[in-house]
Design a protein around this motif. Structure first.
Motif, PDB file in Angstrom:
ATOM      1  N   SER A 177      -3.761  -5.541   3.015  1.00  0.00           N
ATOM      2  CA  SER A 177      -2.349  -5.259   2.756  1.00  0.00           C
ATOM      3  C   SER A 177      -1.649  -6.408   2.035  1.00  0.00           C
ATOM      4  O   SER A 177      -0.776  -6.186   1.209  1.00  0.00           O
ATOM      5  CB  SER A 177      -1.623  -4.973   4.077  1.00  0.00           C
ATOM      6  OG  SER A 177      -2.052  -3.752   4.618  1.00  0.00           O
ATOM      7  N   LYS A 178      -2.063  -7.637   2.364  1.00  0.00           N
ATOM      8  CA  LYS A 178      -1.429  -8.792   1.726  1.00  0.00           C
ATOM      9  C   LYS A 178      -2.419  -9.949   1.676  1.00  0.00           C
ATOM     10  O   LYS A 178      -3.075 -10.259   2.663  1.00  0.00           O
ATOM     11  CB  LYS A 178      -0.175  -9.227   2.501  1.00  0.00           C
ATOM     12  CG  LYS A 178       0.559 -10.397   1.847  1.00  0.00           C
ATOM     13  CD  LYS A 178       1.772 -10.829   2.655  1.00  0.00           C
ATOM     14  CE  LYS A 178       2.458 -12.016   1.991  1.00  0.00           C
ATOM     15  NZ  LYS A 178       3.627 -12.492   2.763  1.00  0.00           N
ATOM     16  N   TYR A 183       2.237  -1.585   1.001  1.00  0.00           N
ATOM     17  CA  TYR A 183       2.651  -1.750   2.394  1.00  0.00           C
ATOM     18  C   TYR A 183       3.503  -3.004   2.607  1.00  0.00           C
ATOM     19  O   TYR A 183       3.655  -3.474   3.735  1.00  0.00           O
ATOM     20  CB  TYR A 183       1.424  -1.767   3.303  1.00  0.00           C
ATOM     21  CG  TYR A 183       0.649  -0.462   3.240  1.00  0.00           C
ATOM     22  CD1 TYR A 183       1.272   0.742   3.556  1.00  0.00           C
ATOM     23  CD2 TYR A 183      -0.678  -0.432   2.841  1.00  0.00           C
ATOM     24  CE1 TYR A 183       0.583   1.947   3.486  1.00  0.00           C
ATOM     25  CE2 TYR A 183      -1.365   0.766   2.761  1.00  0.00           C
ATOM     26  CZ  TYR A 183      -0.733   1.945   3.086  1.00  0.00           C
ATOM     27  OH  TYR A 183      -1.408   3.142   3.009  1.00  0.00           O
ATOM     28  N   LEU A 184       4.072  -3.523   1.509  1.00  0.00           N
ATOM     29  CA  LEU A 184       4.929  -4.707   1.606  1.00  0.00           C
ATOM     30  C   LEU A 184       6.388  -4.325   1.399  1.00  0.00           C
ATOM     31  O   LEU A 184       6.697  -3.384   0.658  1.00  0.00           O
ATOM     32  CB  LEU A 184       4.528  -5.744   0.551  1.00  0.00           C
ATOM     33  CG  LEU A 184       3.060  -6.189   0.537  1.00  0.00           C
ATOM     34  CD1 LEU A 184       2.870  -7.277  -0.522  1.00  0.00           C
ATOM     35  CD2 LEU A 184       2.612  -6.666   1.900  1.00  0.00           C
ATOM     36  N   ASP A 185       7.291  -5.058   2.042  1.00  0.00           N
ATOM     37  CA  ASP A 185       8.718  -4.811   1.843  1.00  0.00           C
ATOM     38  C   ASP A 185       9.212  -5.602   0.628  1.00  0.00           C
ATOM     39  O   ASP A 185       8.428  -6.243  -0.082  1.00  0.00           O
ATOM     40  CB  ASP A 185       9.512  -5.156   3.109  1.00  0.00           C
ATOM     41  CG  ASP A 185       9.416  -6.627   3.506  1.00  0.00           C
ATOM     42  OD1 ASP A 185       9.060  -7.465   2.637  1.00  0.00           O
ATOM     43  OD2 ASP A 185       9.687  -6.947   4.674  1.00  0.00           O
ATOM     44  N   ALA A 186      10.519  -5.567   0.403  1.00  0.00           N
ATOM     45  CA  ALA A 186      11.100  -6.207  -0.785  1.00  0.00           C
ATOM     46  C   ALA A 186      10.881  -7.719  -0.789  1.00  0.00           C
ATOM     47  O   ALA A 186      10.854  -8.349  -1.850  1.00  0.00           O
ATOM     48  CB  ALA A 186      12.601  -5.893  -0.861  1.00  0.00           C
ATOM     49  N   GLU A 187      10.713  -8.299   0.398  1.00  0.00           N
ATOM     50  CA  GLU A 187      10.476  -9.742   0.495  1.00  0.00           C
ATOM     51  C   GLU A 187       8.991 -10.088   0.443  1.00  0.00           C
ATOM     52  O   GLU A 187       8.606 -11.255   0.570  1.00  0.00           O
ATOM     53  CB  GLU A 187      11.079 -10.300   1.797  1.00  0.00           C
ATOM     54  CG  GLU A 187      12.595 -10.432   1.776  1.00  0.00           C
ATOM     55  CD  GLU A 187      13.287  -9.068   1.856  1.00  0.00           C
ATOM     56  OE1 GLU A 187      12.830  -8.229   2.651  1.00  0.00           O
ATOM     57  OE2 GLU A 187      14.247  -8.856   1.091  1.00  0.00           O
ATOM     58  N   GLY A 188       8.144  -9.076   0.306  1.00  0.00           N
ATOM     59  CA  GLY A 188       6.708  -9.324   0.222  1.00  0.00           C
ATOM     60  C   GLY A 188       6.006  -9.422   1.556  1.00  0.00           C
ATOM     61  O   GLY A 188       4.860  -9.871   1.630  1.00  0.00           O
ATOM     62  N   ASN A 189       6.658  -8.987   2.627  1.00  0.00           N
ATOM     63  CA  ASN A 189       6.051  -9.011   3.957  1.00  0.00           C
ATOM     64  C   ASN A 189       5.466  -7.640   4.301  1.00  0.00           C
ATOM     65  O   ASN A 189       5.987  -6.605   3.883  1.00  0.00           O
ATOM     66  CB  ASN A 189       7.092  -9.397   5.011  1.00  0.00           C
ATOM     67  CG  ASN A 189       7.661 -10.778   4.761  1.00  0.00           C
ATOM     68  OD1 ASN A 189       6.921 -11.731   4.519  1.00  0.00           O
ATOM     69  ND2 ASN A 189       8.988 -10.889   4.809  1.00  0.00           N
ATOM     70  N   VAL A 190       4.402  -7.637   5.073  1.00  0.00           N
ATOM     71  CA  VAL A 190       3.763  -6.386   5.488  1.00  0.00           C
ATOM     72  C   VAL A 190       4.704  -5.610   6.397  1.00  0.00           C
ATOM     73  O   VAL A 190       5.263  -6.157   7.359  1.00  0.00           O
ATOM     74  CB  VAL A 190       2.434  -6.664   6.215  1.00  0.00           C
ATOM     75  CG1 VAL A 190       1.821  -5.371   6.734  1.00  0.00           C
ATOM     76  CG2 VAL A 190       1.467  -7.379   5.298  1.00  0.00           C
ATOM     77  N   VAL A 191       4.915  -4.333   6.090  1.00  0.00           N
ATOM     78  CA  VAL A 191       5.734  -3.459   6.935  1.00  0.00           C
ATOM     79  C   VAL A 191       4.879  -3.004   8.115  1.00  0.00           C
ATOM     80  O   VAL A 191       3.898  -2.285   7.940  1.00  0.00           O
ATOM     81  CB  VAL A 191       6.256  -2.251   6.146  1.00  0.00           C
ATOM     82  CG1 VAL A 191       7.097  -1.356   7.047  1.00  0.00           C
ATOM     83  CG2 VAL A 191       7.051  -2.697   4.935  1.00  0.00           C
ATOM     84  N   SER A 192       5.248  -3.427   9.293  1.00  0.00           N
ATOM     85  CA  SER A 192       4.440  -3.160  10.480  1.00  0.00           C
ATOM     86  C   SER A 192       4.216  -1.663  10.688  1.00  0.00           C
ATOM     87  O   SER A 192       5.156  -0.873  10.674  1.00  0.00           O
ATOM     88  CB  SER A 192       5.124  -3.753  11.717  1.00  0.00           C
ATOM     89  OG  SER A 192       4.387  -3.472  12.885  1.00  0.00           O
ATOM     90  N   GLY A 193       2.975  -1.274  10.858  1.00  0.00           N
ATOM     91  CA  GLY A 193       2.626   0.103  11.191  1.00  0.00           C
ATOM     92  C   GLY A 193       2.553   1.067  10.027  1.00  0.00           C
ATOM     93  O   GLY A 193       2.068   2.188  10.173  1.00  0.00           O
ATOM     94  N   MET A 194       2.999   0.655   8.851  1.00  0.00           N
ATOM     95  CA  MET A 194       3.083   1.586   7.726  1.00  0.00           C
ATOM     96  C   MET A 194       1.700   2.065   7.276  1.00  0.00           C
ATOM     97  O   MET A 194       1.544   3.212   6.838  1.00  0.00           O
ATOM     98  CB  MET A 194       3.811   0.925   6.559  1.00  0.00           C
ATOM     99  CG  MET A 194       4.170   1.876   5.420  1.00  0.00           C
ATOM    100  SD  MET A 194       5.127   1.020   4.150  1.00  0.00           S
ATOM    101  CE  MET A 194       5.344   2.315   2.952  1.00  0.00           C
ATOM    102  N   SER A 195       0.687   1.206   7.386  1.00  0.00           N
ATOM    103  CA  SER A 195      -0.665   1.589   6.987  1.00  0.00           C
ATOM    104  C   SER A 195      -1.453   2.207   8.135  1.00  0.00           C
ATOM    105  O   SER A 195      -2.613   2.593   7.963  1.00  0.00           O
ATOM    106  CB  SER A 195      -1.428   0.365   6.458  1.00  0.00           C
ATOM    107  OG  SER A 195      -1.585  -0.610   7.483  1.00  0.00           O
ATOM    108  N   LEU A 196      -0.806   2.338   9.287  1.00  0.00           N
ATOM    109  CA  LEU A 196      -1.485   2.841  10.483  1.00  0.00           C
ATOM    110  C   LEU A 196      -1.020   4.219  10.923  1.00  0.00           C
ATOM    111  O   LEU A 196      -1.825   5.027  11.405  1.00  0.00           O
ATOM    112  CB  LEU A 196      -1.280   1.864  11.653  1.00  0.00           C
ATOM    113  CG  LEU A 196      -2.109   0.592  11.637  1.00  0.00           C
ATOM    114  CD1 LEU A 196      -1.575  -0.385  12.664  1.00  0.00           C
ATOM    115  CD2 LEU A 196      -3.568   0.909  11.910  1.00  0.00           C
ATOM    116  N   LYS A 212       1.692   8.163   4.788  1.00  0.00           N
ATOM    117  CA  LYS A 212       1.248   7.198   3.770  1.00  0.00           C
ATOM    118  C   LYS A 212       0.010   6.411   4.202  1.00  0.00           C
ATOM    119  O   LYS A 212      -0.561   5.656   3.404  1.00  0.00           O
ATOM    120  CB  LYS A 212       2.377   6.231   3.426  1.00  0.00           C
ATOM    121  CG  LYS A 212       3.430   6.803   2.477  1.00  0.00           C
ATOM    122  CD  LYS A 212       4.365   5.716   1.985  1.00  0.00           C
ATOM    123  CE  LYS A 212       5.304   6.225   0.882  1.00  0.00           C
ATOM    124  NZ  LYS A 212       6.275   7.204   1.395  1.00  0.00           N
ATOM    125  N   ALA A 213      -0.420   6.578   5.448  1.00  0.00           N
ATOM    126  CA  ALA A 213      -1.567   5.817   5.951  1.00  0.00           C
ATOM    127  C   ALA A 213      -2.907   6.428   5.558  1.00  0.00           C
ATOM    128  O   ALA A 213      -3.955   5.807   5.763  1.00  0.00           O
ATOM    129  CB  ALA A 213      -1.487   5.711   7.479  1.00  0.00           C
TER     130      ALA A 213
END
Length: 599
Positions: free
Chosen positions: A440-441, A118-131, A135-136
């Motif tokens: 997630s992170k 659930y992280l983007d290329a910069e290592g940040n959590v992609v908002s809502g992706m796990s919700l 893919k949730a």
């Protein structure tokens, strides 16, 4: 759940003004009484389904299967086929004995799941992706769990137990205003199948409409004939194909590999009672036991209810209970996860000497800031690296006792309200968004600031940590004589589940409330971090002011929205009258469409 966000702290003056209308005394309500059997759930149709099965000769487990499947029809907010849960069973064994069983049918991460998914290329959590979205979802366990429970512990057939749910889906049920409003979920609007079934493609259901679900009825009928089809047959391939088309990770192989786990319940003692409660991957049972172990050294009754304005709680009592919450939740955050992937220090956490050491650190006059809290030395191993847990509160609980004294306490969930928002096309049921309960992170607090160890990081086949705390309480027994059933308890509420169950126990055992009053009593919660004391709207003003004066940061649920009910949890409780042996049902009055029903 992602509940109405707990707002920032309010000033004492604002707090007093906003809570002025909440000083009503604890309602003097009597429980529902029944001589033989009792079912308590969040929906009247589900409670009726359970009673129907009990009257047909089914036992508590048969009734639990009926209630769960009925909730999948009438309470899609959290009732489910596409989710998971726990079932605690107290089963009559021989003429005088009982055995306990704990069934874990929690969702599992798919084989393709990865720690950083659930992280983007910069290592940040992609908002809502796990919700939200495909893919949730974790691999659902409810159907497997219910089929397992019925086969091993039920008396009737699965088809008999599922008949009420199939009828409700086929014939429909009349929606209340609250139920119709709930179906307008924005997440479901995003997905065509969900929008079609639950929202009539934008022509939203209204109060008084009859809600029929023919696709779900057909799915339930297939399951009633062969529950294995959900995991190994044509239905499994339907689910997997639909998930793949949407970019989800669940495969037919994931479904085929799913297994129900029987686990050893957590046990504890409190003021002459024996507790039987949930083991990991629930954090609920061991943290409940740790809280009560700390509190067992206090005379909470003497600290007491707060008189005419507070009935259930004085500031002095709330202070001591809150400090126990704070300490136990620190351990929850540091140590707990899936027991199949981690070695957990459960014996150390349940050690009465450890509880005494924690208790000695509590100042009776003021709170201990969480930032300065130091764990007693010499009891626990070093904690693993801290990470974040996200815990949703859209769960549902039901409690059942049958005429033979068999009891079931069961909590089940889709995680968020209506889960991921995705309905499986052609099958008519919603999928969970349980992957959001994993970390997630590492090191990044979630919206609630709830922290826990890397034991809960994502891994293939892993079950996320939960706070679900189905609990059964008996009078104290020994190896010669089993204790008598006293209470069956549980609630939804995410991270507040454990504190709600603890407060229900304290309300009855220490404060002497009846089971209905306990279900309705004002709630409070502290989870170590963030360092604040959360209160329901109806929590009385005088003890709240006293607690603020003691040094607590007071936070009131939904303070910015006076139309919001400002509540959490949904206690569905049963007690046994020690004198008449009647069953006493307490349905949480915060939810208008549930009930306690018996015969």
């Amino acid at each position: 759940m992602r509940p109405a966000t707990l707002r920032t702290s309010v000033s004492l003056l604002t707090f007093t003004t906003l809570l002025a209308s909440a000083q009503a005394q604890q309602p003097n309500v009597e429980p529902t009484r029944a001589p033989h059997a009792m079912v308590v759930s969040i929906h009247h149709s589900a409670s009726d389904a359970g009673v129907e099965i009990l009257k047909q000769g089914g036992n508590a487990v048969d009734a639990a299967v009926a209630v769960h499947f009925a909730l999948a029809v009438v309470y899609p907010f959290a009732g489910n086929l596409g989710g998971g849960g726990f079932m605690l069973i107290r089963e009559k064994h021989g003429p005088h004995g009982f055995k306990t069983h704990f069934l874990d049918y929690r969702e599992k991460a798919p084989a393709a799941a990865t720690r950083d998914m659930y992280l983007d290329a910069e290592g940040n959590v992609v908002s809502g992706m796990s919700l939200v979205g495909y893919k949730a979802s974790g691999v659902p366990g409810s159907v497997a769990g219910l089929a397992y429970a019925q086969k091993h512990f039920g008396k009737l057939t699965l088809a008999q137990d599922m008949a009420p749910a199939i009828r409700l889906a086929t014939e429909g049920f009349v929606l209340s205003a609250a139920e119709a409003r709930n179906l307008q979920s924005k997440n479901m609007t995003l997905f065509p199948t969900s929008a079609k079934i639950f929202q009539r493609d934008g022509d939203f259901y209204r109060e008084g409409d009859t809600f029929k679900q023919p696709e779900l009825a057909a799915t339930l009928t297939r399951i009633s004939k062969d529950p294995g089809e959900f995991y190994h047959g044509a239905m499994a391939h339907q689910i997997a194909d639909f998930e793949k088309a949407g970019g989800g990770l669940i495969t037919a192989e994931d479904l085929a590999a799913y297994q129900v786990k029987e686990r050893k319940p957590i046990r504890g003692k409190y003021h002459g009672y024996d507790l039987i409660t949930a083991p990991p991957p629930s954090s609920g049972g061991i943290i409940l036991v740790e809280i009560l172990n700390i509190l067992s050294g206090y005379d909470l009754k003497k600290l007491g209810p707060g008189g005419s304005e507070s009935t259930d709680r004085s500031a002095a009592q709330v202070h001591i209970i809150t400090e126990a919450f704070r300490r136990a939740y620190m351990d929850r955050g540091d140590y707990l996860g899936d027991p199949d992937f981690n070695t957990l220090p459960l014996k150390q956490m349940a050690n009465m000497k450890y509880a005494a050491a924690w208790r000695s650190s509590i100042d009776p006059t003021k709170p201990t800031p969480s930032a300065s809290l130091v764990r007693p030395a010499g009891f626990m191993p070093p904690p693993p690296q801290a990470t974040v847990v996200k815990e949703s509160t859209e769960t549902t609980h039901f409690s059942i006792v049958d005429k033979d004294g068999n009891a079931v306490s069961s909590t089940t969930t889709l995680n968020g309200g209506f889960g991921s928002g995705v309905t499986i096309e052609g099958l008519g049921f919603l999928m969970n968004n349980e992957m959001d309960d994993f970390t997630s992170k590492v090191g990044e607090p979630n919206v609630y600031g709830l922290i826990q160890s890397s034991a809960n990081s994502i891994a293939p086949g892993k079950r996320p940590l939960s706070a679900m705390t189905p609990t059964i309480i008996t009078t104290h027994g020994n190896w010669l004589k089993h204790g008598k059933l006293a209470y069956v308890m549980g609630t939804p509420g995410g991270s507040t589940i454990i504190t709600t169950v603890a407060n229900d126990i304290i309300s009855t055992i220490d404060n002497g409330l009846n089971i209905q009053q306990a279900a309705d009593a004002p709630r409070f919660h502290h989870q170590y971090l963030p360092d604040r004391l959360d209160l329901e709207k109806k929590f009385p003003v005088p003890p709240a002011e006293a607690l603020a004066a003691m040094g607590y940061t007071i936070n009131r649920l939904a303070v910015a929205d006076e139309k919001n009910p400002g509540v959490w949890g949904d206690s569905e409780l049963i007690a046994v009258d020690p004198k008449t042996h009647e069953l006493l049902g307490g349905h949480d009055s915060r939810r208008s469409y549930g009930k306690a029903a018996g015969y």
